[in-house]
Design a protein around this motif. Structure first.
Motif, mmCIF file in Angstrom:
data_model
loop_
_atom_site.group_PDB
_atom_site.id
_atom_site.type_symbol
_atom_site.label_atom_id
_atom_site.label_comp_id
_atom_site.label_asym_id
_atom_site.label_seq_id
_atom_site.Cartn_x
_atom_site.Cartn_y
_atom_site.Cartn_z
ATOM 1 N N PRO A 146 0.847 -1.193 0.000
ATOM 2 C CA PRO A 146 0.000 0.000 0.000
ATOM 3 C C PRO A 146 0.886 1.248 0.000
ATOM 4 O O PRO A 146 1.934 1.267 0.656
ATOM 5 C CB PRO A 146 -0.796 -0.095 1.307
ATOM 6 C CG PRO A 146 -0.417 -1.363 1.962
ATOM 7 C CD PRO A 146 0.691 -2.014 1.208
ATOM 8 N N GLY A 147 0.487 2.267 -0.757
ATOM 9 C CA GLY A 147 1.246 3.514 -0.817
ATOM 10 C C GLY A 147 2.203 3.579 -1.987
ATOM 11 O O GLY A 147 2.617 4.654 -2.392
ATOM 12 N N ARG A 151 3.372 2.107 -11.054
ATOM 13 C CA ARG A 151 4.594 2.239 -11.841
ATOM 14 C C ARG A 151 5.818 1.771 -11.041
ATOM 15 O O ARG A 151 6.700 1.089 -11.576
ATOM 16 C CB ARG A 151 4.768 3.697 -12.293
ATOM 17 C CG ARG A 151 5.597 3.863 -13.558
ATOM 18 C CD ARG A 151 5.646 5.314 -14.027
ATOM 19 N NE ARG A 151 4.332 5.897 -14.240
ATOM 20 C CZ ARG A 151 3.565 5.665 -15.324
ATOM 21 N NH1 ARG A 151 3.985 4.875 -16.266
ATOM 22 N NH2 ARG A 151 2.382 6.247 -15.441
ATOM 23 N N GLU A 152 5.844 2.116 -9.749
ATOM 24 C CA GLU A 152 6.972 1.663 -8.909
ATOM 25 C C GLU A 152 6.992 0.131 -8.828
ATOM 26 O O GLU A 152 8.054 -0.496 -8.953
ATOM 27 C CB GLU A 152 6.859 2.273 -7.504
ATOM 28 C CG GLU A 152 7.206 3.754 -7.468
ATOM 29 C CD GLU A 152 6.755 4.458 -6.176
ATOM 30 O OE1 GLU A 152 7.201 5.589 -5.963
ATOM 31 O OE2 GLU A 152 5.957 3.890 -5.391
ATOM 32 N N VAL A 153 5.807 -0.438 -8.631
ATOM 33 C CA VAL A 153 5.709 -1.903 -8.567
ATOM 34 C C VAL A 153 6.112 -2.498 -9.917
ATOM 35 O O VAL A 153 6.880 -3.475 -9.990
ATOM 36 C CB VAL A 153 4.275 -2.320 -8.181
ATOM 37 C CG1 VAL A 153 4.097 -3.829 -8.281
ATOM 38 C CG2 VAL A 153 3.930 -1.829 -6.772
ATOM 39 N N GLY A 154 5.641 -1.862 -10.993
ATOM 40 C CA GLY A 154 5.923 -2.347 -12.351
ATOM 41 C C GLY A 154 7.412 -2.323 -12.674
ATOM 42 O O GLY A 154 7.922 -3.230 -13.338
ATOM 43 N N ASP A 155 8.108 -1.299 -12.196
ATOM 44 C CA ASP A 155 9.558 -1.219 -12.440
ATOM 45 C C ASP A 155 10.289 -2.385 -11.764
ATOM 46 O O ASP A 155 11.203 -2.977 -12.335
ATOM 47 C CB ASP A 155 10.128 0.110 -11.908
ATOM 48 C CG ASP A 155 9.717 1.296 -12.786
ATOM 49 O OD1 ASP A 155 9.207 1.062 -13.902
ATOM 50 O OD2 ASP A 155 9.881 2.450 -12.342
ATOM 51 N N LEU A 187 0.401 0.642 -16.690
ATOM 52 C CA LEU A 187 0.870 1.145 -15.395
ATOM 53 C C LEU A 187 0.416 2.586 -15.257
ATOM 54 O O LEU A 187 0.410 3.336 -16.224
ATOM 55 C CB LEU A 187 2.401 1.118 -15.327
ATOM 56 C CG LEU A 187 3.083 -0.243 -15.431
ATOM 57 C CD1 LEU A 187 4.581 -0.059 -15.598
ATOM 58 C CD2 LEU A 187 2.781 -1.085 -14.206
ATOM 59 N N SER A 188 0.082 2.993 -14.039
ATOM 60 C CA SER A 188 -0.250 4.402 -13.822
ATOM 61 C C SER A 188 0.419 4.855 -12.527
ATOM 62 O O SER A 188 1.098 4.083 -11.849
ATOM 63 C CB SER A 188 -1.770 4.590 -13.715
ATOM 64 O OG SER A 188 -2.206 4.210 -12.422
ATOM 65 N N ASP A 189 0.194 6.115 -12.180
ATOM 66 C CA ASP A 189 0.757 6.642 -10.937
ATOM 67 C C ASP A 189 -0.224 6.478 -9.765
ATOM 68 O O ASP A 189 -0.019 7.072 -8.707
ATOM 69 C CB ASP A 189 1.167 8.107 -11.125
ATOM 70 C CG ASP A 189 2.344 8.216 -12.097
ATOM 71 O OD1 ASP A 189 3.287 7.396 -11.965
ATOM 72 O OD2 ASP A 189 2.302 9.065 -13.008
ATOM 73 N N ARG A 190 -1.268 5.653 -9.978
ATOM 74 C CA ARG A 190 -2.197 5.411 -8.879
ATOM 75 C C ARG A 190 -1.476 4.673 -7.743
ATOM 76 O O ARG A 190 -0.730 3.727 -7.981
ATOM 77 C CB ARG A 190 -3.376 4.557 -9.358
ATOM 78 C CG ARG A 190 -4.422 4.318 -8.271
ATOM 79 C CD ARG A 190 -5.560 3.408 -8.752
ATOM 80 N NE ARG A 190 -6.580 3.249 -7.723
ATOM 81 C CZ ARG A 190 -6.505 2.392 -6.713
ATOM 82 N NH1 ARG A 190 -5.448 1.602 -6.592
ATOM 83 N NH2 ARG A 190 -7.477 2.318 -5.816
ATOM 84 N N ARG A 191 -1.704 5.147 -6.526
ATOM 85 C CA ARG A 191 -1.119 4.483 -5.355
ATOM 86 C C ARG A 191 -2.010 3.328 -4.911
ATOM 87 O O ARG A 191 -3.228 3.465 -4.839
ATOM 88 C CB ARG A 191 -0.947 5.476 -4.201
ATOM 89 C CG ARG A 191 0.201 6.432 -4.459
ATOM 90 C CD ARG A 191 0.564 7.308 -3.276
ATOM 91 N NE ARG A 191 1.479 8.355 -3.745
ATOM 92 C CZ ARG A 191 2.773 8.159 -3.995
ATOM 93 N NH1 ARG A 191 3.320 6.968 -3.761
ATOM 94 N NH2 ARG A 191 3.518 9.139 -4.458
ATOM 95 N N ILE A 192 -1.372 2.209 -4.615
ATOM 96 C CA ILE A 192 -2.107 1.022 -4.179
ATOM 97 C C ILE A 192 -2.625 1.251 -2.762
ATOM 98 O O ILE A 192 -1.904 1.755 -1.897
ATOM 99 C CB ILE A 192 -1.191 -0.215 -4.290
ATOM 100 C CG1 ILE A 192 -0.951 -0.480 -5.788
ATOM 101 C CG2 ILE A 192 -1.788 -1.421 -3.589
ATOM 102 C CD1 ILE A 192 0.278 -1.250 -6.102
#
Ligand code: ZN
Ligand code: ZN
Ligand code: ZN
Length: 349
Positions: A146-147, A151-155, A187-192
């Motif tokens: 969460p948070g 995109r961060e997860v995708g990288d 991917l987007s900049d949406r935060r999980i």
């Protein structure tokens, strides 16, 4: 047959030529030996790929030569040429102008059985690709937090795809919450957020050229009950479709096996795409697992089984495995669990 760079050339020769404006073209006569027309500066790469070792003569052309005339001289008196399906229009028309009396048709129908029925070697390559992508799915719990943004997860996932032995990342879909309801969201900049279901659909190309493609759906913390209910339906549908696979059944019957389970549970309208696609040197190739395709499955066919349920604006789920038709049934090349993978949102590792 005239084959320019693309999956057919790779399949036929093992030469992974980069498509350029300069003409590279494999000329395969109905009888006799094949020849490769290639720009002079590409000849060493073709040699290194083992084209010469296959008994294919290589005809390099210099910058001021007309390579289309060279191909026409090799085609000689043939009345018909079959062109690679992926050949770009500029080359199709230049070949037509170089031999206006020769009828052009597609090579796809000539190559489809070869491409669609995988050999023992090709299946071994797909199996290795399946293992590699399974290994990435096994690590998703380390990335989804969460948070963090998709995109961060995708990288992180892209890096893991390469570390698992792929030569190239083909796609990374991380669809969290409402984005999971869009099957090809990337991917987007949406935060999980805590409580999000997250659809993770990932694939890459192995050094062999063969591809992986697998989807699992995760829940970060406690997902909505509505979601866990239809996830169970999806799991049954995917399993019903896989267990229906064997030689002699039609491609559309596999789609129907998944769809009937989802229809009966009342989610038919939310299953908005076909059940699967063939896979090999391309991520999407024949056979397509879709209503209307009465192609009978044969041993050696490899394709995805990937039903999904998508509640627009809320969330979605998909489970995808690559399977191979065996002589008496089916082998799944993806073997991570289908149970909903719940990630503890408080864990920070
Ligand atoms: Zn797709
Ligand atoms: Zn996929
Ligand atoms: Zn797929």
């Amino acid at each position: 047959m005239l084959i320019t760079p693309g999956p057919d050339l790779l399949y036929l020769t093992g030469y992974h030529a980069i498509p350029l404006e300069r003409l590279t073209c494999l000329v395969v006569p109905a009888d006799g030996d094949a020849a490769l027309v290639a720009p002079g500066l590409e000849v060493p790469a073709a040699e290194a790929a083992g084209v010469g070792a296959l008994g294919i003569s290589i005809h390099g052309w210099a910058e001021t030569d007309n390579p289309y005339a060279l191909v026409a001289s090799l085609v000689r008196e043939a009345g018909i040429v079959a062109l690679a399906d992926s050949m770009v229009a500029a080359k199709v028309l230049a070949l037509r102008d170089a031999m206006p009396q020769v009828h052009q048709q597609l090579a796809g129908p000539l190559l489809r059985d070869l491409r669609m029925i995988k050999s023992v070697d090709e299946i071994a390559h797909l199996r290795a690709a399946g293992r590699a992508i399974d290994y990435v799915h096994e690590q998703i719990g380390d990335f989804l937090r969460p948070g963090r943004t998709e995109r961060e997860v995708g990288d992180d996932i892209a890096e893991a795809i390469l570390e698992a032995g792929h030569e190239r990342v083909d796609f990374v879909i991380v669809g969290s919450g409402p984005n999971g309801a869009s099957p090809h969201h990337e991917l987007s900049d949406r935060r999980i957020e805590v409580g999000d279901p997250v659809v993770v659909d990932i694939g890459g190309t192995m050094p062999s050229g063969y591809r992986s493609d697998s989807t699992r759906t995760y829940a970060v913390g406690h997902a909505p009950e509505e979601f866990t209910n239809y996830y169970r339906v999806l799991q049954k549908a995917q399993e019903a479709a896989v267990s229906s696979v064997r030689p002699g059944v039609t491609a559309e019957s596999v789609d129907a096996a998944a769809r009937s389970v989802i229809d009966e549970a009342g989610f038919g309208e939310q299953f908005i795409h076909r059940t699967g696609h063939g896979i090999g040197l391309e991520t999407h190739e024949e056979p397509y697992i879709v209503k209307g395709n009465n192609e009978e499955l044969r041993a050696g066919m490899a394709f995805s089984v990937e039903p999904g349920i998508y509640l627009s604006g809320r969330h979605g789920a998909r489970i995808e495995d690559i399977v191979v038709v065996t002589t008496d049934g089916v082998e799944s090349l993806n073997n991570t669990t289908h149970d909903l993978l719940v990630i503890d949102p408080s864990f920070s590792g």
